[in-house]
Design a protein around this motif. Structure first.
Motif, mmCIF file in Angstrom:
data_model
loop_
_atom_site.group_PDB
_atom_site.id
_atom_site.type_symbol
_atom_site.label_atom_id
_atom_site.label_comp_id
_atom_site.label_asym_id
_atom_site.label_seq_id
_atom_site.Cartn_x
_atom_site.Cartn_y
_atom_site.Cartn_z
ATOM 1 N N ASP A 1 41.148 -76.140 -23.598
ATOM 2 C CA ASP A 1 40.106 -77.168 -23.497
ATOM 3 C C ASP A 1 39.455 -77.195 -22.113
ATOM 4 O O ASP A 1 39.210 -78.266 -21.543
ATOM 5 C CB ASP A 1 40.681 -78.554 -23.825
ATOM 6 C CG ASP A 1 39.583 -79.512 -24.297
ATOM 7 O OD1 ASP A 1 38.516 -79.044 -24.726
ATOM 8 O OD2 ASP A 1 39.798 -80.736 -24.209
ATOM 9 N N VAL A 2 39.178 -76.004 -21.591
ATOM 10 C CA VAL A 2 38.429 -75.848 -20.338
ATOM 11 C C VAL A 2 37.573 -74.588 -20.468
ATOM 12 O O VAL A 2 37.773 -73.775 -21.374
ATOM 13 C CB VAL A 2 39.360 -75.696 -19.102
ATOM 14 C CG1 VAL A 2 40.121 -76.976 -18.811
ATOM 15 C CG2 VAL A 2 40.315 -74.522 -19.278
ATOM 16 N N ALA A 3 36.633 -74.434 -19.544
ATOM 17 C CA ALA A 3 35.880 -73.181 -19.493
ATOM 18 C C ALA A 3 36.832 -72.039 -19.126
ATOM 19 O O ALA A 3 37.870 -72.260 -18.489
ATOM 20 C CB ALA A 3 34.760 -73.288 -18.475
ATOM 21 N N GLU A 4 36.486 -70.826 -19.521
ATOM 22 C CA GLU A 4 37.348 -69.670 -19.248
ATOM 23 C C GLU A 4 37.682 -69.544 -17.766
ATOM 24 O O GLU A 4 38.793 -69.154 -17.400
ATOM 25 C CB GLU A 4 36.670 -68.386 -19.736
ATOM 26 C CG GLU A 4 36.717 -68.174 -21.228
ATOM 27 C CD GLU A 4 38.116 -67.899 -21.754
ATOM 28 O OE1 GLU A 4 39.021 -67.617 -20.947
ATOM 29 O OE2 GLU A 4 38.310 -67.957 -22.980
ATOM 30 N N SER A 5 36.720 -69.886 -16.908
ATOM 31 C CA SER A 5 36.958 -69.772 -15.464
ATOM 32 C C SER A 5 38.036 -70.738 -14.976
ATOM 33 O O SER A 5 38.595 -70.558 -13.886
ATOM 34 C CB SER A 5 35.657 -70.033 -14.698
ATOM 35 O OG SER A 5 35.171 -71.336 -14.977
ATOM 36 N N GLY A 6 38.349 -71.758 -15.763
ATOM 37 C CA GLY A 6 39.352 -72.740 -15.342
ATOM 38 C C GLY A 6 40.686 -72.613 -16.044
ATOM 39 O O GLY A 6 41.575 -73.442 -15.843
ATOM 40 N N VAL A 7 40.841 -71.567 -16.862
ATOM 41 C CA VAL A 7 42.065 -71.421 -17.649
ATOM 42 C C VAL A 7 43.293 -71.240 -16.763
ATOM 43 O O VAL A 7 44.336 -71.876 -16.975
ATOM 44 C CB VAL A 7 41.939 -70.236 -18.638
ATOM 45 C CG1 VAL A 7 43.302 -69.900 -19.246
ATOM 46 C CG2 VAL A 7 40.942 -70.579 -19.732
ATOM 47 N N GLU A 8 43.203 -70.362 -15.771
ATOM 48 C CA GLU A 8 44.371 -70.114 -14.907
ATOM 49 C C GLU A 8 44.800 -71.374 -14.171
ATOM 50 O O GLU A 8 46.000 -71.659 -14.048
ATOM 51 C CB GLU A 8 44.058 -68.988 -13.909
ATOM 52 C CG GLU A 8 43.881 -67.623 -14.556
ATOM 53 C CD GLU A 8 45.065 -67.215 -15.399
ATOM 54 O OE1 GLU A 8 46.224 -67.433 -14.944
ATOM 55 O OE2 GLU A 8 44.860 -66.705 -16.515
ATOM 56 N N ALA A 9 43.816 -72.136 -13.687
ATOM 57 C CA ALA A 9 44.136 -73.394 -12.994
ATOM 58 C C ALA A 9 44.790 -74.374 -13.961
ATOM 59 O O ALA A 9 45.733 -75.100 -13.591
ATOM 60 C CB ALA A 9 42.867 -74.001 -12.389
ATOM 61 N N LYS A 10 44.314 -74.416 -15.204
ATOM 62 C CA LYS A 10 44.896 -75.317 -16.201
ATOM 63 C C LYS A 10 46.325 -74.890 -16.534
ATOM 64 O O LYS A 10 47.223 -75.732 -16.674
ATOM 65 C CB LYS A 10 44.025 -75.297 -17.459
ATOM 66 C CG LYS A 10 44.458 -76.291 -18.544
ATOM 67 C CD LYS A 10 44.223 -77.724 -18.106
ATOM 68 C CE LYS A 10 44.555 -78.718 -19.232
ATOM 69 N NZ LYS A 10 43.506 -78.749 -20.273
ATOM 70 N N LYS A 11 46.555 -73.576 -16.642
ATOM 71 C CA LYS A 11 47.905 -73.078 -16.901
ATOM 72 C C LYS A 11 48.852 -73.484 -15.771
ATOM 73 O O LYS A 11 49.982 -73.920 -16.023
ATOM 74 C CB LYS A 11 47.893 -71.557 -17.040
ATOM 75 C CG LYS A 11 47.301 -71.034 -18.342
ATOM 76 C CD LYS A 11 47.362 -69.498 -18.360
ATOM 77 C CE LYS A 11 46.826 -68.932 -19.658
ATOM 78 N NZ LYS A 11 46.840 -67.450 -19.675
ATOM 79 N N ALA A 12 48.380 -73.328 -14.550
ATOM 80 C CA ALA A 12 49.207 -73.690 -13.392
ATOM 81 C C ALA A 12 49.527 -75.170 -13.394
ATOM 82 O O ALA A 12 50.661 -75.585 -13.094
ATOM 83 C CB ALA A 12 48.493 -73.293 -12.105
ATOM 84 N N LEU A 13 48.533 -75.990 -13.755
ATOM 85 C CA LEU A 13 48.733 -77.442 -13.805
ATOM 86 C C LEU A 13 49.746 -77.807 -14.882
ATOM 87 O O LEU A 13 50.653 -78.616 -14.644
ATOM 88 C CB LEU A 13 47.398 -78.133 -14.077
ATOM 89 C CG LEU A 13 47.440 -79.666 -14.202
ATOM 90 C CD1 LEU A 13 47.896 -80.292 -12.896
ATOM 91 C CD2 LEU A 13 46.060 -80.207 -14.601
ATOM 92 N N LEU A 14 49.620 -77.204 -16.047
ATOM 93 C CA LEU A 14 50.551 -77.486 -17.136
ATOM 94 C C LEU A 14 51.968 -77.043 -16.787
ATOM 95 O O LEU A 14 52.948 -77.722 -17.108
ATOM 96 C CB LEU A 14 50.080 -76.781 -18.416
ATOM 97 C CG LEU A 14 48.783 -77.310 -19.050
ATOM 98 C CD1 LEU A 14 48.359 -76.416 -20.202
ATOM 99 C CD2 LEU A 14 48.958 -78.745 -19.517
ATOM 100 N N ALA A 15 52.070 -75.883 -16.104
ATOM 101 C CA ALA A 15 53.389 -75.390 -15.699
ATOM 102 C C ALA A 15 54.029 -76.330 -14.685
ATOM 103 O O ALA A 15 55.234 -76.616 -14.756
ATOM 104 C CB ALA A 15 53.252 -73.990 -15.104
ATOM 105 N N ALA A 16 53.210 -76.834 -13.746
ATOM 106 C CA ALA A 16 53.733 -77.757 -12.735
ATOM 107 C C ALA A 16 54.192 -79.069 -13.382
ATOM 108 O O ALA A 16 55.233 -79.624 -13.008
ATOM 109 C CB ALA A 16 52.650 -78.032 -11.687
ATOM 110 N N GLU A 17 53.426 -79.540 -14.363
ATOM 111 C CA GLU A 17 53.804 -80.772 -15.058
ATOM 112 C C GLU A 17 55.098 -80.578 -15.846
ATOM 113 O O GLU A 17 55.974 -81.447 -15.856
ATOM 114 C CB GLU A 17 52.674 -81.209 -15.998
ATOM 115 C CG GLU A 17 51.450 -81.756 -15.273
ATOM 116 C CD GLU A 17 50.339 -82.135 -16.235
ATOM 117 O OE1 GLU A 17 50.479 -81.854 -17.449
ATOM 118 O OE2 GLU A 17 49.334 -82.726 -15.777
ATOM 119 N N ALA A 18 55.224 -79.411 -16.509
ATOM 120 C CA ALA A 18 56.430 -79.125 -17.271
ATOM 121 C C ALA A 18 57.652 -79.041 -16.353
ATOM 122 O O ALA A 18 58.740 -79.532 -16.681
ATOM 123 C CB ALA A 18 56.262 -77.812 -18.042
#
Length: 475
Positions: A451-468
């Protein structure tokens, strides 16, 4: 998306929204029939929303604490809280900048630079700049209409045409501005960046504006060349508006942009003697409180939307809309119609976006309409209707400000002269079927999994990993 579509739909769950519209629209119609001025603004929208919220509480099953927990989940949503903070900062910037004389300086500077035989087109351009820089169509109309009417009267110009140019320019700015409450509501409700929505919106609004200017240059030439007199302005007082506009366009974080704008306006006010430190502080506070209505409305609506969603209202609505939506383009038409009807009912484009935002988001996910595109459609069509409805604050204010010159004007006299709004509606519809404004959507497509633009996928993955990781450590 799952929280909505996996639930059994219920049309009754939408009753709170219907209650809000009936109260708000009904009160306006009754008062207007009685000849009350600004009839649609006499019954506060927040009060109507509060009553609707009580109905939502009554309709939701569970204990009071369980119902409040559902409400709080929506009201405390990250997007809602982000909107609220941006509203406050935008209000403070507008308040301080106006108090130190920036608004008047900008108007006078614009009128001084524009040749008198291009006055009508010039008023549109000035209004467009003011609306974009300040984020408020009402403030723009209030500042420019009194001057524009006087100039039109001297030049023998059509006053309805001049008012139409001013309102059209103001709606251009309201639609496109990075600090407009409509932009804030549209982007936060769809979860996209303001600068990305701007890139889509710009290629819809700009062609409409260019065509409007050409039309006004042809039909708006004065019969006589008026004497403009001496228009005093200070360039330094225009700087905060330019600063905010430029910083927003280059993609700086909106919180930082508005904070810089507030203090830049304050420093200019202190340096020119327009404000003292106490005046600066008071105007920051006045700006905050000036956003009370949209602040509480968004808070209540965020919570109520969560309750309506919990009760299956959004699922039911999407199921019904599927009858007219066969794919991506018809879904865009549906979103445009949805926000247009909401604006006609509420006579407030921000309220219309707040009301229809969550529904539009679910529709866009269902039919894979890029959220940047959805945000643009919400903003474009709410502004088109808001600029054109005769009971909206924009036309009512513009018409009422002519009385200082002994001119009686009805909002309906202005509607045929709203060239920009009419043209924007046509360009907006064309953009659905001929996607000439979707360059950013094609260049950086939306990733529906994250649920982000492709350019923001890696940042979103990092955020989700940090939250987990944080949740795991807390467990």
């Amino acid at each position: 998306m799952d929280r909505t579509l996996n639930k059994k739909g219920s049309g009754l769950a939408l009753v709170p929204f219907l209650i809000f519209v009936v109260i708000y629209l009904g009160a306006g119609l009754i008062l207007q029939s009685q000849g009350v001025e600004m009839a649609f603004y006499q019954f506060p929208s927040v009060t109507a929303m509060f009553i609707a919220l009580l109905v939502a509480f009554a309709m939701t099953k569970g204990s009071i604490n369980e119902r409040f927990k559902i409400f709080a989940k929506g009201a405390a949503n990250e997007d809602v809280l982000t909107m609220l903070m941006i509203y406050l900062l935008a209000g403070a910037f507008s308040g301080v900048a106006a108090a130190m004389g920036g608004r008047d300086a900008t108007v006078n500077l614009g009128l001084s630079l524009i040749p008198v035989h291009f006055l009508t087109a010039g008023v549109f351009i000035i209004s467009a700049f003011m609306g974009t820089a300040t984020g408020t169509s009402m403030g723009t109309i209030g500042a420019i209409v009194p001057i524009a009417v006087g100039v039109a009267d001297k030049a023998g110009l059509s006053i309805p045409l001049m008012l139409g140019a001013c309102v059209g320019g103001a709606m251009f700015g309201d639609n496109l501005s990075m600090i407009s409450d409509t932009t804030i509501a549209a982007t936060r409700s769809q979860g996209c960046e303001m600068r990305d929505k701007f890139r889509v919106n710009f290629f819809i609004a700009l062609p409409a504006a260019v065509i409007t200017i050409i039309v006004l240059l042809v039909v708006g030439r004065p019969d006589v060349m008026p004497e403009m007199g001496v228009l005093e302005y200070s360039i330094i007082k225009v700087v905060p508006y330019l600063l905010v506009l430029i910083l927003a366009l280059v993609g700086m974080n909106v919180f930082l942009v508005l904070t810089i704008g507030i203090f830049a306006a304050g420093i200019v006010g202190l340096a020119t003697g327009s404000l003292d430190i106490f005046g600066f502080a008071q105007n920051v506070w006045t700006g905050f409180t000036g956003m009370n209505e949209v602040f509480f409305l968004t808070l209540f609506c965020g919570g109520m939307s969560e309750m309506v969603t919990h009760n299956g209202g959004i699922t039911w609505l999407i199921a019904k809309l599927r009858g007219m939506m066969k794919g991506n383009k018809s879904a865009q038409v549906g979103i445009s119609v949805l926000v247009s009807l909401a604006d006609c009912a509420t006579a407030n484009n921000t309220v219309a976006i707040v009301l229809s935002g969550s529904m539009a988001k679910d529709i866009s996910h269902e039919y894979k309409v890029d959220p940047r595109r959805t945000a643009s459609l919400l903003d474009v069509f709410s502004c088109v209707l808001q600029g054109m409805i005769p009971y909206g604050a924009q036309l009512l204010t513009a018409a009422s400000l002519t009385s200082a010159y002994g001119i009686a004007m009805s909002p309906t006299d202005i509607i045929p002269n709203l060239w920009y709004c009419w043209i924007l509606a046509v360009v907006g519809i064309l953009s659905i079927f001929i996607p000439f404004a979707d360059g950013i959507c094609r260049k950086d497509p939306w990733n529906w999994e994250y649920d982000v633009a492709e350019s923001g996928v890696e940042a979103k993955k990092a955020l989700l990993a940090a939250e987990a990781e944080r949740e795991a450590s807390e467990a």
